[in-house]
Each structure stands twice: as structure tokens, then as C-alpha cells.
Design a protein around this motif. Structure first.
Motif, PDB file in Angstrom:
ATOM      1  N   ARG A 216       5.309   6.311  70.591  1.00  0.00           N
ATOM      2  CA  ARG A 216       5.551   6.885  69.508  1.00  0.00           C
ATOM      3  C   ARG A 216       5.681   8.205  70.444  1.00  0.00           C
ATOM      4  NH1 ARG A 216       0.591   6.824  66.948  1.00  0.00           N
ATOM      5  NH2 ARG A 216      -0.169   7.419  69.034  1.00  0.00           N
TER       6      ARG A 216
ATOM      7  N   GLU B 192      -0.100   0.581  71.502  1.00  0.00           N
ATOM      8  CA  GLU B 192      -0.648  -0.586  70.762  1.00  0.00           C
ATOM      9  C   GLU B 192      -1.033  -1.117  69.873  1.00  0.00           C
ATOM     10  OE1 GLU B 192      -0.734  -2.019  75.380  1.00  0.00           O
ATOM     11  OE2 GLU B 192      -1.271   0.258  75.271  1.00  0.00           O
ATOM     12  N   ALA B 193      -1.322  -2.341  69.390  1.00  0.00           N
ATOM     13  CA  ALA B 193      -2.561  -2.246  68.366  1.00  0.00           C
ATOM     14  C   ALA B 193      -3.554  -3.797  68.199  1.00  0.00           C
ATOM     15  CB  ALA B 193      -2.149  -3.324  67.003  1.00  0.00           C
ATOM     16  N   ALA B 194      -4.491  -3.093  69.112  1.00  0.00           N
ATOM     17  CA  ALA B 194      -5.677  -3.412  69.986  1.00  0.00           C
ATOM     18  C   ALA B 194      -6.033  -5.441  68.489  1.00  0.00           C
ATOM     19  CB  ALA B 194      -6.314  -2.486  70.256  1.00  0.00           C
ATOM     20  N   VAL B 195      -6.046  -5.785  68.864  1.00  0.00           N
ATOM     21  CA  VAL B 195      -6.592  -6.724  67.462  1.00  0.00           C
ATOM     22  C   VAL B 195      -8.473  -6.860  68.269  1.00  0.00           C
ATOM     23  CG1 VAL B 195      -6.970  -9.024  66.328  1.00  0.00           C
ATOM     24  CG2 VAL B 195      -5.051  -7.441  66.346  1.00  0.00           C
ATOM     25  N   PHE B 196      -9.579  -6.379  67.405  1.00  0.00           N
ATOM     26  CA  PHE B 196     -10.476  -6.713  67.900  1.00  0.00           C
ATOM     27  C   PHE B 196     -10.958  -7.505  66.750  1.00  0.00           C
ATOM     28  CE2 PHE B 196     -10.355  -1.778  69.064  1.00  0.00           C
ATOM     29  CZ  PHE B 196     -10.329  -2.537  70.726  1.00  0.00           C
TER      30      PHE B 196
ATOM     31  N   GLY C 288      -7.162 -11.353  68.510  1.00  0.00           N
ATOM     32  CA  GLY C 288      -7.770 -10.896  70.015  1.00  0.00           C
ATOM     33  C   GLY C 288      -8.462 -10.771  71.009  1.00  0.00           C
TER      34      GLY C 288
ATOM     35  N   VAL D 103     -11.143 -10.033  72.402  1.00  0.00           N
ATOM     36  CA  VAL D 103     -12.227  -8.982  73.084  1.00  0.00           C
ATOM     37  C   VAL D 103     -13.311  -8.326  72.034  1.00  0.00           C
ATOM     38  CG1 VAL D 103     -10.261  -8.683  74.346  1.00  0.00           C
ATOM     39  CG2 VAL D 103     -10.625  -7.335  71.819  1.00  0.00           C
ATOM     40  N   GLY D 104     -13.287  -9.090  71.019  1.00  0.00           N
ATOM     41  CA  GLY D 104     -15.380  -8.126  70.504  1.00  0.00           C
ATOM     42  C   GLY D 104     -15.238  -8.917  69.399  1.00  0.00           C
TER      43      GLY D 104
ATOM     44  N   ARG E  74      -3.937   2.625  67.270  1.00  0.00           N
ATOM     45  CA  ARG E  74      -4.502   0.913  66.263  1.00  0.00           C
ATOM     46  C   ARG E  74      -4.593  -0.039  66.461  1.00  0.00           C
ATOM     47  NH1 ARG E  74       0.033   2.087  63.191  1.00  0.00           N
ATOM     48  NH2 ARG E  74       0.569   0.362  61.810  1.00  0.00           N
TER      49      ARG E  74
ATOM     50  N   GLY F 236      -6.577  -3.499  65.204  1.00  0.00           N
ATOM     51  CA  GLY F 236      -6.882  -4.473  64.210  1.00  0.00           C
ATOM     52  C   GLY F 236      -7.701  -5.439  63.690  1.00  0.00           C
ATOM     53  N   CYS F 237      -8.732  -6.235  63.087  1.00  0.00           N
ATOM     54  CA  CYS F 237      -9.828  -6.981  63.291  1.00  0.00           C
ATOM     55  C   CYS F 237      -9.488  -7.900  62.898  1.00  0.00           C
ATOM     56  CB  CYS F 237     -10.753  -6.257  62.362  1.00  0.00           C
ATOM     57  SG  CYS F 237     -12.016  -6.377  62.059  1.00  0.00           S
TER      58      CYS F 237
ATOM     59  N   PHE G  52     -10.361   2.193  75.913  1.00  0.00           N
ATOM     60  CA  PHE G  52     -10.428   0.612  75.152  1.00  0.00           C
ATOM     61  C   PHE G  52     -11.523   0.082  75.251  1.00  0.00           C
ATOM     62  CE2 PHE G  52      -9.329  -3.662  74.965  1.00  0.00           C
ATOM     63  CZ  PHE G  52      -8.046  -4.312  73.641  1.00  0.00           C
TER      64      PHE G  52
ATOM     65  N   HIS H  81     -15.796   0.076  67.005  1.00  0.00           N
ATOM     66  CA  HIS H  81     -15.114  -1.307  66.526  1.00  0.00           C
ATOM     67  C   HIS H  81     -16.299  -2.222  66.032  1.00  0.00           C
ATOM     68  CE1 HIS H  81     -11.999  -3.417  64.202  1.00  0.00           C
ATOM     69  NE2 HIS H  81     -13.115  -4.492  64.163  1.00  0.00           N
ATOM     70  N   GLU H  82     -17.198  -2.956  67.196  1.00  0.00           N
ATOM     71  CA  GLU H  82     -17.922  -3.967  66.474  1.00  0.00           C
ATOM     72  C   GLU H  82     -18.855  -3.476  66.065  1.00  0.00           C
ATOM     73  OE1 GLU H  82     -16.377  -6.473  66.568  1.00  0.00           O
ATOM     74  OE2 GLU H  82     -14.721  -6.540  67.517  1.00  0.00           O
TER      75      GLU H  82
END
Lengths: 173, 167
Positions: A91, A169-173, B44, B46-47, B93, B95-96, B131, B138-139
């Protein structure tokens, strides 16, 4: 289903999105990616639609809305397969005193490193004496974020603008 | 240990408010082990939060080592977590696992202090940033029935970040 790119432009007023999407719904179309926003005094819609029959029936369904809201509408059939589907990884945010050449300068530097602009939004604001230009670009840099940082360094000086370069970066949790 | 199956949107069970944990027994330990394994097995990795595996209890697990290496707290088991303090804001950004194939921009606090209990019921306090702080927030949202979809912002919001904002 076939795909088309629908463009709609009209003087901004309440009800444009509702009228256009209702007409599409009655014509059994479905809406995919869409960008709808006010630009200047106009409201603009660009969207991918899936339509079941022919484009003529889509135009016919839109006709009452076009007449009532004085819209200009354009339909382009498109192939359903995107040629490049790179996800944005960078970006670039730009702001500074508005003057001609900012966009050309910035995007020229980006094009030189193969940067593919996926999304660009900009806004002129501030007062008439002190116009401010703000732009946000999202795109794919094949050689990574660092290559973009290097590419824009000379522009800060030359164009007198602030340029931020951030990884997406799309962080997927 | 077992990998549990993940609920995905629009499953209404993801929107329930989770209940506090009051019993710290073997059953809880086993569940925490399974939840941890499920997290590491995910995309992911991580969580994860208990409501995502259909257990409406206030249990969150975060381990951002796959992303950050050792520069973090490692495995955090957060039971009945509460945000004690936060500061700063950042757009990122997300995702889940419960919302496959979609990512979007979300504003989170940059630094947080979180108080929680561990799997044995002992009080813990962690200070997280960047992060790791994002992952915890998020969690924790899952515990109140929120997905990141409830917090989406437009790209333009990034403009409103100040280079040097006052604390």
C-alpha cells in the motif's frame, strides 16, 4: 451465466444504487466486485455483473432507472477469467500540497519496477489557497515492498510530497 | 489430543457470548490441549478461541511464534481474559479460520495489557504489541460473538493515521 462490466454515471442524489441494483435484481443478474462512489458532484458505479440471458434484457431492465435518474450507462461483456489475479502486497499512501504531476510521477516510478496498480483512490481537499492531495494505492510489487520504498525515494524531493510504503499482509487468525 | 472441527460463518453459534470458566480441572486441561493442537493445524496457526470449536467458554490461545519467531510471549493460554489497558491504533488486514477466503482491514490497538488466568487458574498478565496484540484482540472478540467482519473499515481510513500523534 455470462459476465459484463456495468458502468453508471449520474448527478449524485439519493436512490441511484437502490434503483440500479433493484433493476439488476429483477433481471436475474447478480453483482460481483463493485466500486460505487461519489466523484465530484457525480455518483459512479462500476461493477461486475453476472447475467443469465442477453445484455439487451439487462439494458431493458435498467431503462426506467436510467430515464428517471438521468443516468449514463455502459455495458461491456467481459471474459469470466481474470488474466492476472495477483493479490495486493503493498500500500502506497501519498499526500502533499496539490500540484499537477503527482499521480504521473508516483505511478511512473511504480510502473518502472513492474508494480501493478490494483486499486487507487484519491481526493483533493483542503482550502482553495492550500489544496491538499491525498492518494492511496494498493497493488502488487513483484520484487517486494523494499523495491517500492527505493523507487519512491527521489519523488519525495522532486514532488514535495509525503509517501508512505506499507506491506499488506493478511494475517489469518 | 485431537484436532477439533472449526465452525464457519454464518454459523449462529459464532455469535454467542461465551461464559467465564470457573472450573480448572482435567477436562479443561484436555480441552486446552485439543484447542492448541487445532490452532497449530489451522491455516494461520497463531490463534484460536473456544467458541470457534463450539465451546462457548472464555478461552483464547495465541502463539505467534510461527510468524515472529521467539520475539514474543510464545504460547499464551488466556482464560477469562480482560483488556486492562490499550493504546495506539493501527489498521491491519485480517482473516479468520471461521471466515474462509476473505480478508479485510480492521483497526486494533497497537499495544495492550491483558489479564487472564492460565489453565491452572493462576492470574497472568501480558503486555503485547503489534502483531501479537492484534492476534489477542481478534481472538478475544470471538468470546463476545464478534468476528472481524463486525469491525471492517474502508481502506481510506488509513489516511487518518497521524505520523506523530500525541498519547
Amino acid at each position: 451465466m455470462s459476465q459484463a462490466l456495468l458502468t453508471v454515471i449520474g448527478e449524485d442524489r439519493p436512490g441511484i444504487v437502490a434503483a440500479v441494483t433493484q433493476a439488476l435484481f429483477t433481471a436475474d443478474c447478480s453483482i460481483g466486485d463493485a466500486s460505487m462512489m461519489r466523484l465530484g458532484g457525480y455518483f459512479t458505479i462500476m461493477q461486475v455483473i453476472d447475467y443469465p440471458r442477453d445484455l439487451g434484457s439487462v439494458e431493458m431492465a435498467l431503462d426506467p432507472a436510467i430515464k428517471r435518474l438521468n443516468l449514463r450507462v455502459h455495458l461491456d461483456p467481459i471474459s469470466s477469467v481474470a488474466l492476472t489475479a495477483d493479490m495486493p502486497n503493498t500500500r502506497v499512501t501519498v499526500y502533499g500540497a496539490d500540484h499537477p504531476g503527482i499521480v504521473a510521477g508516483v505511478t511512473g516510478a511504480l510502473a518502472a519496477i513492474g508494480f501493478n496498480v490494483i486499486d487507487l483512490e484519491s481526493e483533493s481537499s483542503g482550502s482553495a489557497e492550500r489544496p491538499l492531495y491525498v492518494m492511496v494505492i494498493q497493488g502488487y510489487a513483484p520484487e517486494g515492498v523494499e523495491s517500492v520504498r527505493k523507487a519512491v525515494v527521489p519523488l519525495r524531493e522532486r514532488e514535495g510530497v509525503e509517501i508512505g510504503v506499507h506491506p499488506i499482509e493478511a494475517a489469518v487468525f | 489430543m485431537a484436532v477439533l472441527s472449526i465452525l464457519t460463518y454464518p454459523d449462529p453459534r459464532l455469535q454467542r457470548k461465551a461464559e467465564p470458566v470457573s472450573v480448572f480441572d482435567d477436562d479443561l486441561h484436555h480441552f486446552v490441549d485439543d484447542l492448541t493442537e487445532t490452532m497449530y493445524a489451522g491455516p494461520g496457526g497463531v490463534g484460536i478461541a473456544a467458541p470457534q470449536v463450539d465451546r462457548p467458554q472464555r478461552i483464547v490461545i495465541v502463539d505467534v511464534r510461527p510468524k515472529l519467531g521467539e520475539d514474543c510471549h510464545g504460547l499464551m493460554v488466556l482464560i477469562n481474559p480482560e483488556l486492562a489497558a490499550w493504546e495506539g491504533m493501527a489498521v491491519g488486514r485480517e482473516g479468520c479460520m471461521s471466515v474462509p477466503d476473505f480478508t479485510g482491514n480492521v483497526i486494533r490497538a497497537e499495544r495492550i495489557q491483558v489479564q487472564a488466568q492460565d489453565a491452572s487458574g493462576r492470574e497472568r498478565s501480558y503486555e503485547c504489541e503489534g502483531f501479537e496484540a492484534r492476534a489477542v484482540q481478534h481472538e478475544m472478540d470471538h468470546l463476545d460473538g464478534f468476528l472481524f467482519l463486525d469491525r471492517l473499515v474502508s481502506r481510506k481510513i488509513d489516511l487518518f493515521r497521524r505520523k506523530n500523534y500525541k498519547k
